[in-house]
Enzyme design. Structure first.
Site, PDB file in Angstrom:
ATOM      1  N   ASN A  61       0.736  -1.292   0.072  1.00 51.06           N
ATOM      2  CA  ASN A  61      -0.154  -0.014  -0.034  1.00 51.06           C
ATOM      3  C   ASN A  61       0.949   1.177  -0.011  1.00 51.06           C
ATOM      4  O   ASN A  61       1.428   1.423   1.094  1.00 51.06           O
ATOM      5  CB  ASN A  61      -0.932  -0.020   1.354  1.00 51.06           C
ATOM      6  CG  ASN A  61      -1.877   0.933   1.177  1.00 51.06           C
ATOM      7  OD1 ASN A  61      -1.766   2.135   0.610  1.00 51.06           O
ATOM      8  ND2 ASN A  61      -2.871   1.150   2.025  1.00 51.06           N
ATOM      9  N   ASN A  88       4.458   4.813 -10.783  1.00 48.09           N
ATOM     10  CA  ASN A  88       3.228   4.541 -11.669  1.00 48.09           C
ATOM     11  C   ASN A  88       2.058   4.368 -11.056  1.00 48.09           C
ATOM     12  O   ASN A  88       0.980   4.734 -11.582  1.00 48.09           O
ATOM     13  CB  ASN A  88       3.599   3.473 -12.644  1.00 48.09           C
ATOM     14  CG  ASN A  88       2.479   2.935 -13.522  1.00 48.09           C
ATOM     15  OD1 ASN A  88       2.011   3.672 -14.290  1.00 48.09           O
ATOM     16  ND2 ASN A  88       1.883   1.958 -13.088  1.00 48.09           N
ATOM     17  N   SER A 139       0.192  13.052 -15.786  1.00 50.24           N
ATOM     18  CA  SER A 139      -0.963  12.969 -16.867  1.00 50.24           C
ATOM     19  C   SER A 139      -0.881  14.185 -17.478  1.00 50.24           C
ATOM     20  O   SER A 139      -0.763  15.430 -16.978  1.00 50.24           O
ATOM     21  CB  SER A 139      -2.309  12.743 -16.125  1.00 50.24           C
ATOM     22  OG  SER A 139      -3.359  12.703 -16.998  1.00 50.24           O
ATOM     23  N   TYR A 152      -7.883  14.481  -9.186  1.00 50.11           N
ATOM     24  CA  TYR A 152      -6.889  13.773 -10.144  1.00 50.11           C
ATOM     25  C   TYR A 152      -5.955  14.490 -10.815  1.00 50.11           C
ATOM     26  O   TYR A 152      -4.506  14.418 -10.789  1.00 50.11           O
ATOM     27  CB  TYR A 152      -7.528  12.815 -11.134  1.00 50.11           C
ATOM     28  CG  TYR A 152      -6.693  12.192 -11.977  1.00 50.11           C
ATOM     29  CD1 TYR A 152      -6.089  10.961 -11.765  1.00 50.11           C
ATOM     30  CD2 TYR A 152      -6.384  12.468 -13.364  1.00 50.11           C
ATOM     31  CE1 TYR A 152      -5.384  10.056 -12.405  1.00 50.11           C
ATOM     32  CE2 TYR A 152      -5.422  11.797 -14.151  1.00 50.11           C
ATOM     33  CZ  TYR A 152      -4.960  10.545 -13.820  1.00 50.11           C
ATOM     34  OH  TYR A 152      -4.085   9.904 -14.539  1.00 50.11           O
ATOM     35  N   ALA A 153      -6.448  15.874 -11.341  1.00 50.31           N
ATOM     36  CA  ALA A 153      -5.606  16.799 -11.751  1.00 50.31           C
ATOM     37  C   ALA A 153      -4.658  17.386 -10.987  1.00 50.31           C
ATOM     38  O   ALA A 153      -3.419  17.616 -11.115  1.00 50.31           O
ATOM     39  CB  ALA A 153      -6.399  17.875 -12.636  1.00 50.31           C
ATOM     40  N   ALA A 154      -5.089  17.655  -9.699  1.00 52.03           N
ATOM     41  CA  ALA A 154      -4.250  18.160  -8.762  1.00 52.03           C
ATOM     42  C   ALA A 154      -2.958  17.278  -8.395  1.00 52.03           C
ATOM     43  O   ALA A 154      -1.883  17.749  -8.068  1.00 52.03           O
ATOM     44  CB  ALA A 154      -5.237  18.666  -7.286  1.00 52.03           C
ATOM     45  N   SER A 155      -3.279  16.056  -8.112  1.00 51.00           N
ATOM     46  CA  SER A 155      -2.365  15.083  -7.664  1.00 51.00           C
ATOM     47  C   SER A 155      -1.239  14.786  -8.914  1.00 51.00           C
ATOM     48  O   SER A 155      -0.001  15.025  -8.660  1.00 51.00           O
ATOM     49  CB  SER A 155      -2.975  13.776  -7.288  1.00 51.00           C
ATOM     50  OG  SER A 155      -3.502  13.270  -8.573  1.00 51.00           O
ATOM     51  N   LYS A 156      -1.618  15.042 -10.089  1.00 48.09           N
ATOM     52  CA  LYS A 156      -0.692  14.724 -11.284  1.00 48.09           C
ATOM     53  C   LYS A 156       0.112  16.178 -11.420  1.00 48.09           C
ATOM     54  O   LYS A 156       1.113  15.865 -11.764  1.00 48.09           O
ATOM     55  CB  LYS A 156      -1.385  14.457 -12.548  1.00 48.09           C
ATOM     56  CG  LYS A 156      -2.024  13.052 -12.508  1.00 48.09           C
ATOM     57  CD  LYS A 156      -0.981  12.023 -12.210  1.00 48.09           C
ATOM     58  CE  LYS A 156      -1.649  10.553 -12.183  1.00 48.09           C
ATOM     59  NZ  LYS A 156      -0.758   9.564 -11.945  1.00 48.09           N
ATOM     60  N   ILE A 185      -4.488   7.000 -23.227  1.00 45.97           N
ATOM     61  CA  ILE A 185      -3.810   5.737 -23.426  1.00 45.97           C
ATOM     62  C   ILE A 185      -4.873   4.783 -23.253  1.00 45.97           C
ATOM     63  O   ILE A 185      -5.630   4.591 -22.349  1.00 45.97           O
ATOM     64  CB  ILE A 185      -2.785   5.571 -22.470  1.00 45.97           C
ATOM     65  CG1 ILE A 185      -1.596   6.655 -22.587  1.00 45.97           C
ATOM     66  CG2 ILE A 185      -1.990   4.055 -22.835  1.00 45.97           C
ATOM     67  CD1 ILE A 185      -1.324   6.870 -23.855  1.00 45.97           C
TER      68      ILE A 185
END
Length: 243
Positions: A61, A88, A139, A152-156, A185
């Site tokens: 984890n 990844n 991403s 998601y965008a903030a993390s990437k 992808i």
């Protein structure tokens, strides 16, 4: 054999882009350890296919510091050293901002960003002695953003800033740190989209198709190899010319 005699640790390596990177690394001569969280059967099948003397799978984890440290130590013991780290592993929990719960926000930030911090910190304790390459999967959403994916965008986006800082901090130790930012992808996740959604996505891609996991993996091979020895702190978009 661009990675002959090199060793690699790949997180989230039992499926999708991570699996493609594991396969590509072994094909190019590397000895690989990869982590997985829940896909035990797929992980075991991959190890058996690629031969246990060259590949090892570790359940981990990535949001838990003690588990990460234990996984990195096990990887180092198996490999002898860690030349390459590929961060990844990641998740999505999409929702509109007004409907997004704190749990949806925290889970994505922890799995996608905190895990990169924990693995990079733990691996660097070994890598700082020998140099190496850290490759972080971000991403295009971390660059352009996307409605319904604020978490998601903030993390990437955070991964990009983190990676540029690591590149500056460890450059004098011969540790390179770069980012791959995939676009649309073809994975199990994107395969579940309706055909109409796929067509809409492809309209914004210059090459007019979704990418393949192997195409991301080839970029990961390049950044892990000596061919990229003077490249650090960079973001490579593997997106087919997404507009």
């Amino acid at each position: 054999m661009l990675l002959k005699n090199k060793t690699a640790l790949v997180t989230g390596g039992s499926r999708g882009i991570g699996e493609a990177i594991v396969r590509a690394y072994v094909l190019q001569g590397a000895k690989v350890v990869f982590t997985y969280h829940s896909s035990e059967e797929r992980a075991e099948n991959l190890v058996n296919e690629l031969e246990p003397e060259n590949v090892k799978a570790i359940r981990c984890n990535g949001t838990q510091s003690e588990e990460v440290q234990s996984a990195v130590k096990s990887a180092h013991d198996f490999l002898g050293r860690i030349d390459i780290l590929v961060n990844n592993a990641g998740i999505t929990k999409d929702n509109l901002l007004l409907r997004m719960s704190e749990t949806e926000w925290e889970d994505v930030i922890d799995n996608n960003l905190k895990s990169v911090f924990l693995f990079s910190k733990s691996v660097s304790k070994y890598m700082i002695r020998t140099g190496g390459s850290i490759i972080n999967l971000s991403s295009v959403m971390g660059i352009y953003g996307n409605a319904g994916q604020a978490n998601y965008a903030a993390s990437k986006a955070g991964i990009i800033g983190f990676s540029k800082s690591v590149a500056q901090e460890y450059g004098s130790r011969n540790i390179r740190c770069n980012v791959i930012a995939p676009g649309w992808i073809q994975t199990e996740m994107t395969e579940q989209l309706p055909e109409s959604a796929k067509e809409d996505l492809q309209k914004n891609v210059s090459l007019k198709r979704t990418g393949k996991v192997e195409e991301v993996a080839q970029t990961a091979v390049f950044l892990a190899s000596d061919m990229s020895s003077y490249i650090t702190g960079q973001v490579i978009q593997v997106c087919g010319g997404l507009k």
